[in-house]
Scaffold this motif. Structure first.
Motif, PDB file in Angstrom:
ATOM      1  N   GLN A  35     -48.812  40.863-106.862  1.00  0.00           N
ATOM      2  CA  GLN A  35     -50.211  41.183-106.538  1.00  0.00           C
ATOM      3  C   GLN A  35     -51.146  40.071-107.024  1.00  0.00           C
ATOM      4  O   GLN A  35     -52.052  39.640-106.307  1.00  0.00           O
ATOM      5  N   THR A  85     -51.810  38.196 -96.470  1.00  0.00           N
ATOM      6  CA  THR A  85     -51.475  39.411 -97.219  1.00  0.00           C
ATOM      7  C   THR A  85     -49.974  39.554 -97.498  1.00  0.00           C
ATOM      8  O   THR A  85     -49.536  40.604 -97.967  1.00  0.00           O
ATOM      9  N   GLU A  86     -49.183  38.505 -97.247  1.00  0.00           N
ATOM     10  CA  GLU A  86     -47.727  38.645 -97.381  1.00  0.00           C
ATOM     11  C   GLU A  86     -47.299  39.063 -98.783  1.00  0.00           C
ATOM     12  O   GLU A  86     -46.561  40.041 -98.960  1.00  0.00           O
ATOM     13  N   GLU A  94     -48.448  42.579 -99.627  1.00  0.00           N
ATOM     14  CA  GLU A  94     -47.640  43.629 -98.997  1.00  0.00           C
ATOM     15  C   GLU A  94     -46.318  43.820 -99.727  1.00  0.00           C
ATOM     16  O   GLU A  94     -45.845  44.955 -99.899  1.00  0.00           O
ATOM     17  N   ALA A 140     -47.260  45.831-102.823  1.00  0.00           N
ATOM     18  CA  ALA A 140     -47.424  47.255-102.526  1.00  0.00           C
ATOM     19  C   ALA A 140     -46.072  47.925-102.314  1.00  0.00           C
ATOM     20  O   ALA A 140     -45.857  49.073-102.746  1.00  0.00           O
ATOM     21  N   ALA A 141     -45.147  47.211-101.678  1.00  0.00           N
ATOM     22  CA  ALA A 141     -43.806  47.755-101.458  1.00  0.00           C
ATOM     23  C   ALA A 141     -43.083  47.981-102.786  1.00  0.00           C
ATOM     24  O   ALA A 141     -42.390  48.990-102.978  1.00  0.00           O
ATOM     25  N   SER A 169     -44.515  51.052-104.424  1.00  0.00           N
ATOM     26  CA  SER A 169     -44.034  52.248-103.725  1.00  0.00           C
ATOM     27  C   SER A 169     -42.593  52.560-104.110  1.00  0.00           C
ATOM     28  O   SER A 169     -42.223  53.725-104.281  1.00  0.00           O
ATOM     29  N   LEU A 182     -53.465  47.622-102.317  1.00  0.00           N
ATOM     30  CA  LEU A 182     -53.932  48.138-101.024  1.00  0.00           C
ATOM     31  C   LEU A 182     -55.405  47.806-100.787  1.00  0.00           C
ATOM     32  O   LEU A 182     -55.816  47.542 -99.650  1.00  0.00           O
ATOM     33  N   ILE A 188     -55.592  44.190 -99.636  1.00  0.00           N
ATOM     34  CA  ILE A 188     -55.084  44.114 -98.259  1.00  0.00           C
ATOM     35  C   ILE A 188     -56.134  44.668 -97.293  1.00  0.00           C
ATOM     36  O   ILE A 188     -56.453  44.053 -96.265  1.00  0.00           O
ATOM     37  N   ASP A 195     -59.351  46.670 -92.878  1.00  0.00           N
ATOM     38  CA  ASP A 195     -58.584  47.853 -92.471  1.00  0.00           C
ATOM     39  C   ASP A 195     -59.023  49.042 -93.324  1.00  0.00           C
ATOM     40  O   ASP A 195     -58.629  49.169 -94.487  1.00  0.00           O
ATOM     41  N   GLN A 251     -56.291  51.292 -94.964  1.00  0.00           N
ATOM     42  CA  GLN A 251     -55.711  50.776 -96.213  1.00  0.00           C
ATOM     43  C   GLN A 251     -56.655  51.018 -97.384  1.00  0.00           C
ATOM     44  O   GLN A 251     -56.223  51.355 -98.493  1.00  0.00           O
TER      45      GLN A 251
END
Length: 269
Positions: free
Chosen positions: A160, A169-170, A173, A176-177, A180, A206, A209, A215, A218
């Motif tokens: 992050q 945002t690679e 993301e 965030a994965a 999660s 998020l 992102i 978005d 998000q």
């Protein structure tokens, strides 16, 4: 001797209590006293003391110095923390103690993240991600689910911070994965404080992102994660972390309001 062991046992319990107070309540004086206690314990050992007996103290002192360095914005403390952690890492590597080695490697990664923030050095976040990934080779989900979850969270934090300093945002993301994934084992029931911390971290990834991608979905997911964190920190009485999550939620709600206003203006056009 028995008397020395008794003294060390008392001081170790004192250090644990001080660290808990300092970490949970943001009490810098308690953390500083904890560091002094651990340094005093190390000073009781002679050159003949087995390295494996000293290693846990070096690891714990590294954690304390890393926490203090991050909160006080001290690069010197963070670098000192890495030195102690690396002493422990070397001992555990030589002893082929994989679990302790992985825990210490993970702690070093977290110290690199804190130092990277202070020095705005993206390379340190990349280095931290490598350390956390190495720890994950030992902390496998099927064998050590909570250690695996904690390390996934640490990896997410490194990614992050790296993503914050990169375009696109690679990395965010991937971050965030990782958060999660961590939440699959660090559940609210099993680890309420850890769950709250990971929810806060997920919200941060998020939110960035959502802001970059414009978005609103998000951003709303980020707000939900922060709300979960606030509930969790309230339940476990962690005011230092609770304050941060509340500030994060306030910021993301402002972003949502801005996005809603922009979308409404577009609709009117």
């Amino acid at each position: 001797s028995g008397r020395t062991d008794e003294y060390l046992g008392i001081r170790n319990r004192q250090a644990k209590a001080l660290f808990h107070q300092g970490n949970e309540r943001g009490d810098a004086e308690a953390l500083e006293e904890c560091g002094r206690v651990l340094e005093g314990m190390l000073a009781t050992f002679s050159r003949d003391t087995p390295a494996l007996r000293c290693a846990p103290l070096h690891n714990n002192l590294g954690i304390v110095l890393s926490t203090l360095g991050e909160r006080q914005g001290s690069s010197a403390l963070l670098k000192e923390a890495v030195l102690h952690l690396d002493k422990a890492r070397t001992v555990y590597e030589d002893a082929e103690d994989g679990l302790c080695w992985a825990g210490t490697v993970n702690n070093i990664g977290s110290a690199w993240v804190a130092l990277g923030k202070l020095e705005d050095d993206a390379m340190l976040f990349e280095l931290a991600a490598i350390f956390h990934s190495e720890a994950l080779q030992v902390f496998r989900r099927e064998d050590l689910p909570m250690d695996w979850a904690h390390t996934q969270n640490c990896l997410g934090v490194a990614l992050q911070n790296l993503g914050d300093r990169q375009e696109g945002t690679e990395a965010l993301e991937l971050s965030a994965a990782a958060f999660s994934e961590a939440l699959k084992e660090a559940t609210r029931e099993r680890d309420p404080k850890g769950w709250a911390m990971i929810q806060n971290n997920l919200g941060t990834a998020l939110a960035v992102i959502g802001e970059r991608a414009r978005d609103i979905a998000q951003l709303r997911e980020a707000a939900k994660a922060y709300e979960n964190a606030i509930e969790g920190f309230s339940e476990v009485a962690a005011p230092y972390y609770l304050e941060g999550s509340r500030a994060n939620l306030s910021r993301v709600r402002a972003l949502i309001a801005e996005r809603e206003a922009a979308d409404q203006d577009q609709d009117q056009e």
